[in-house]
Design a protein around this motif. Sequence first.
Motif, PDB file in Angstrom:
ATOM      1  N   PHE A  45       0.832  -1.155  -0.150  1.00 14.31           N
ATOM      2  CA  PHE A  45       0.278  -0.038   0.037  1.00 14.31           C
ATOM      3  C   PHE A  45       1.043   1.108  -0.076  1.00 14.31           C
ATOM      4  CE2 PHE A  45      -2.674  -3.296   1.557  1.00 14.31           C
ATOM      5  CZ  PHE A  45      -3.793  -3.180   1.124  1.00 14.31           C
ATOM      6  N   VAL A  46       0.416   2.186  -0.443  1.00 12.44           N
ATOM      7  CA  VAL A  46       1.022   3.474  -0.569  1.00 12.44           C
ATOM      8  C   VAL A  46       0.837   4.377   0.825  1.00 12.44           C
ATOM      9  CG1 VAL A  46       1.720   5.789  -1.489  1.00 12.44           C
ATOM     10  CG2 VAL A  46       1.020   3.807  -2.893  1.00 12.44           C
ATOM     11  N   ALA A  47       2.030   4.495   1.525  1.00 10.65           N
ATOM     12  CA  ALA A  47       1.762   5.315   2.964  1.00 10.65           C
ATOM     13  C   ALA A  47       2.563   6.600   2.881  1.00 10.65           C
ATOM     14  CB  ALA A  47       2.307   4.285   3.971  1.00 10.65           C
ATOM     15  N   ILE A  48       2.528   7.452   3.893  1.00  9.94           N
ATOM     16  CA  ILE A  48       3.033   8.458   3.758  1.00  9.94           C
ATOM     17  C   ILE A  48       3.820   9.031   4.987  1.00  9.94           C
ATOM     18  CG2 ILE A  48       1.182  10.100   4.681  1.00  9.94           C
ATOM     19  CD1 ILE A  48       1.895  12.053   2.325  1.00  9.94           C
ATOM     20  N   ASP A  49       5.150   9.196   4.909  1.00  9.34           N
ATOM     21  CA  ASP A  49       5.891   9.275   6.381  1.00  9.34           C
ATOM     22  C   ASP A  49       5.915  10.779   6.846  1.00  9.34           C
ATOM     23  OD1 ASP A  49       7.683  11.049   4.818  1.00  9.34           O
ATOM     24  OD2 ASP A  49       9.318   9.511   4.584  1.00  9.34           O
ATOM     25  N   GLY A  50       6.694  10.985   8.052  1.00 11.89           N
ATOM     26  CA  GLY A  50       6.623  12.329   8.828  1.00 11.89           C
ATOM     27  C   GLY A  50       6.994  13.484   7.972  1.00 11.89           C
ATOM     28  N   LYS A  51       7.860  13.365   6.930  1.00 15.01           N
ATOM     29  CA  LYS A  51       8.226  14.236   6.129  1.00 15.01           C
ATOM     30  C   LYS A  51       7.196  14.577   4.925  1.00 15.01           C
ATOM     31  CE  LYS A  51      13.189  13.391   7.157  1.00 15.01           C
ATOM     32  NZ  LYS A  51      14.169  12.221   6.593  1.00 15.01           N
ATOM     33  N   GLY A  52       6.383  13.858   4.724  1.00 18.45           N
ATOM     34  CA  GLY A  52       5.379  13.877   3.531  1.00 18.45           C
ATOM     35  C   GLY A  52       5.856  13.088   2.653  1.00 18.45           C
ATOM     36  N   GLU A  53       6.605  12.247   2.816  1.00 14.78           N
ATOM     37  CA  GLU A  53       7.248  11.247   1.315  1.00 14.78           C
ATOM     38  C   GLU A  53       6.161  10.081   1.166  1.00 14.78           C
ATOM     39  OE1 GLU A  53       9.623  12.516  -0.742  1.00 14.78           O
ATOM     40  OE2 GLU A  53      10.210  14.180   0.377  1.00 14.78           O
ATOM     41  N   PHE A  54       6.233   9.606   0.239  1.00 10.50           N
ATOM     42  CA  PHE A  54       5.442   8.342   0.008  1.00 10.50           C
ATOM     43  C   PHE A  54       6.366   6.976   0.101  1.00 10.50           C
ATOM     44  CE2 PHE A  54       2.748  11.117  -3.019  1.00 10.50           C
ATOM     45  CZ  PHE A  54       1.669  10.918  -2.387  1.00 10.50           C
ATOM     46  N   PHE A  55       5.864   6.270   0.770  1.00 12.05           N
ATOM     47  CA  PHE A  55       6.577   4.911   0.795  1.00 12.05           C
ATOM     48  C   PHE A  55       5.836   3.713   0.735  1.00 12.05           C
ATOM     49  CE2 PHE A  55       5.794   3.294   5.179  1.00 12.05           C
ATOM     50  CZ  PHE A  55       5.502   4.402   5.598  1.00 12.05           C
ATOM     51  N   GLU A  56       6.259   2.533   0.360  1.00 16.81           N
ATOM     52  CA  GLU A  56       5.620   1.399   0.378  1.00 16.81           C
ATOM     53  C   GLU A  56       5.324   0.531   1.452  1.00 16.81           C
ATOM     54  OE1 GLU A  56       5.951  -0.574  -4.227  1.00 16.81           O
ATOM     55  OE2 GLU A  56       7.504  -0.841  -2.941  1.00 16.81           O
ATOM     56  N   GLN A  57       4.169   0.063   1.967  1.00 15.38           N
ATOM     57  CA  GLN A  57       3.723  -0.549   3.172  1.00 15.38           C
ATOM     58  C   GLN A  57       3.123  -1.834   2.848  1.00 15.38           C
ATOM     59  OE1 GLN A  57       1.644   1.760   6.163  1.00 15.38           O
ATOM     60  NE2 GLN A  57       3.303   1.194   7.558  1.00 15.38           N
ATOM     61  N   PRO A  58       3.885  -2.982   3.175  1.00 13.36           N
ATOM     62  CA  PRO A  58       3.238  -4.150   3.040  1.00 13.36           C
ATOM     63  C   PRO A  58       2.219  -4.598   4.132  1.00 13.36           C
ATOM     64  CG  PRO A  58       5.399  -4.711   3.636  1.00 13.36           C
ATOM     65  CD  PRO A  58       4.945  -3.113   3.629  1.00 13.36           C
ATOM     66  N   ASP A  59       1.001  -5.097   3.712  1.00  9.61           N
ATOM     67  CA  ASP A  59      -0.012  -5.515   4.536  1.00  9.61           C
ATOM     68  C   ASP A  59      -0.949  -6.464   4.039  1.00  9.61           C
ATOM     69  OD1 ASP A  59      -1.758  -5.217   6.923  1.00  9.61           O
ATOM     70  OD2 ASP A  59      -1.791  -3.051   6.773  1.00  9.61           O
ATOM     71  N   ILE A  60      -2.012  -6.876   4.655  1.00 12.03           N
ATOM     72  CA  ILE A  60      -2.720  -7.949   4.279  1.00 12.03           C
ATOM     73  C   ILE A  60      -3.500  -7.423   2.925  1.00 12.03           C
ATOM     74  CG2 ILE A  60      -5.207  -9.210   5.038  1.00 12.03           C
ATOM     75  CD1 ILE A  60      -4.115  -8.799   7.655  1.00 12.03           C
ATOM     76  N   PRO A  61      -3.754  -8.213   1.939  1.00  8.34           N
ATOM     77  CA  PRO A  61      -4.332  -7.708   0.773  1.00  8.34           C
ATOM     78  C   PRO A  61      -5.682  -7.163   0.851  1.00  8.34           C
ATOM     79  CG  PRO A  61      -3.210  -9.784   0.425  1.00  8.34           C
ATOM     80  CD  PRO A  61      -3.366  -9.639   1.733  1.00  8.34           C
ATOM     81  N   SER A  62      -5.891  -6.197  -0.068  1.00 10.13           N
ATOM     82  CA  SER A  62      -7.196  -5.370  -0.062  1.00 10.13           C
ATOM     83  C   SER A  62      -8.180  -6.073  -0.573  1.00 10.13           C
ATOM     84  CB  SER A  62      -7.078  -4.232  -1.074  1.00 10.13           C
ATOM     85  OG  SER A  62      -6.511  -4.653  -2.222  1.00 10.13           O
ATOM     86  N   THR A  63      -8.102  -7.360  -1.389  1.00 11.78           N
ATOM     87  CA  THR A  63      -9.105  -8.021  -1.833  1.00 11.78           C
ATOM     88  C   THR A  63      -8.385  -9.728  -2.115  1.00 11.78           C
ATOM     89  OG1 THR A  63     -10.170  -8.632  -3.781  1.00 11.78           O
ATOM     90  CG2 THR A  63      -8.555  -7.092  -4.042  1.00 11.78           C
TER      91      THR A  63
END
Length: 327
Positions: free
Chosen positions: A140-158
């Motif tokens: 998933f696309v997440a956003i860090d404290g500096k406002g930068e995007f990063f990829e975050q693995p998690d349980i699939p959306s579907t």
Amino acid sequence: MALALYDSEYGFYIKGPGIGTRRGTFNTNAMFPAFAFALTRAIQHAEGLVGEPLRIMEFGGGTGELASNLRSFLSTPHEYVIVDISPGFRTQQTGRGFQAIDSVDSLPPAPTFAFGNEVLDALPVHRVMGDGFGELLEFFVAIDGKGEFFEQPDIPSTPLLAERLRSEGIILGRGHIAEICLDLDEFMEKMARPIARGYLALIDYGEEASSLYSYSRRNGTLRSFRSQQEVFNPFEWVGDQDLTADVDFTALKRAATKAGLQSTGCLQQGTWLTNLGIQDYRKVVEDIRSAEEEIFFLTNPARLGSTFDVALFKTEGIPDGCSLHLR
Ligand SMILES: C[S@@+](CC[C@H](N)C(=O)[O-])C[C@H]1O[C@@H](n2cnc3c(N)ncnc32)[C@H](O)[C@@H]1O
């Protein structure tokens, strides 16, 4: 990826027409008249098989350059419809005299020759990774404290993601990354609906699932391009760079079957164009040397000849794709 490409205000494909030619100046079929010449042969041949004139329907027509070249090689006027999601590109297409629409909804079914060059690779994908225990994680696309995007693995959306790979016999190992396009079914249904009778040719880069998801491609195939250069970060220039991934031809054929089409084969672009008689392009132009360069570039396996594959489909009850020069 869907937002980056299709957001109504900031999406890459919606913002045009500044999009321009992408993926490298010499990297797209659409710019070569020889490609349009060979495609015209496919259309004429299809008309011979069906026994009547066919409407031409192009998906994702870009600047309309391919359509214009194609029209110049047709011996009789044809109804030519371009279906394109980009308002900017549609403006360019209508400027060249084509009917350009954003959806097939208003199109009545008719005998049709449909095609799309590099449109499937523009569809958004989900990015997943094997967890080493036979399960998937989705990025998933997440956003860090500096406002930068990063990829975050998690349980699939579907669960459809795991189902797709399971249906193809693919089990990703630990850390093996892959992209899955769930929009294929709906897109194929849309492409098939207006084809009362006829053929569909899709030209794109991709592989059967068994190759696309092989260990040698364990980092996936997601790529981003800006100003004809590959950018190695999908989170840079969001909305200002193109994002693309290789097409899963196994899933494509299944989607086509669901949409009521029959797959008549898949072959390398170089072979297809050669079988269609692209060599004859030399006979219809004055500059034979540049014609030969074009033909070489489009057909040689070390150029575009093996970069792209052509997946061919037809509706029921008409002669099959062998006759569309699948040898
Ligand atoms: C990579 S460009 C290819 C353009 C052209 N066919 C060429 O080869 O240069 C993708 C094209 O597909 C269009 N497109 C992307 N997603 C689409 C969708 N969901 N429906 C229709 N067109 C789409 C884009 O606007 C663009 O014209």
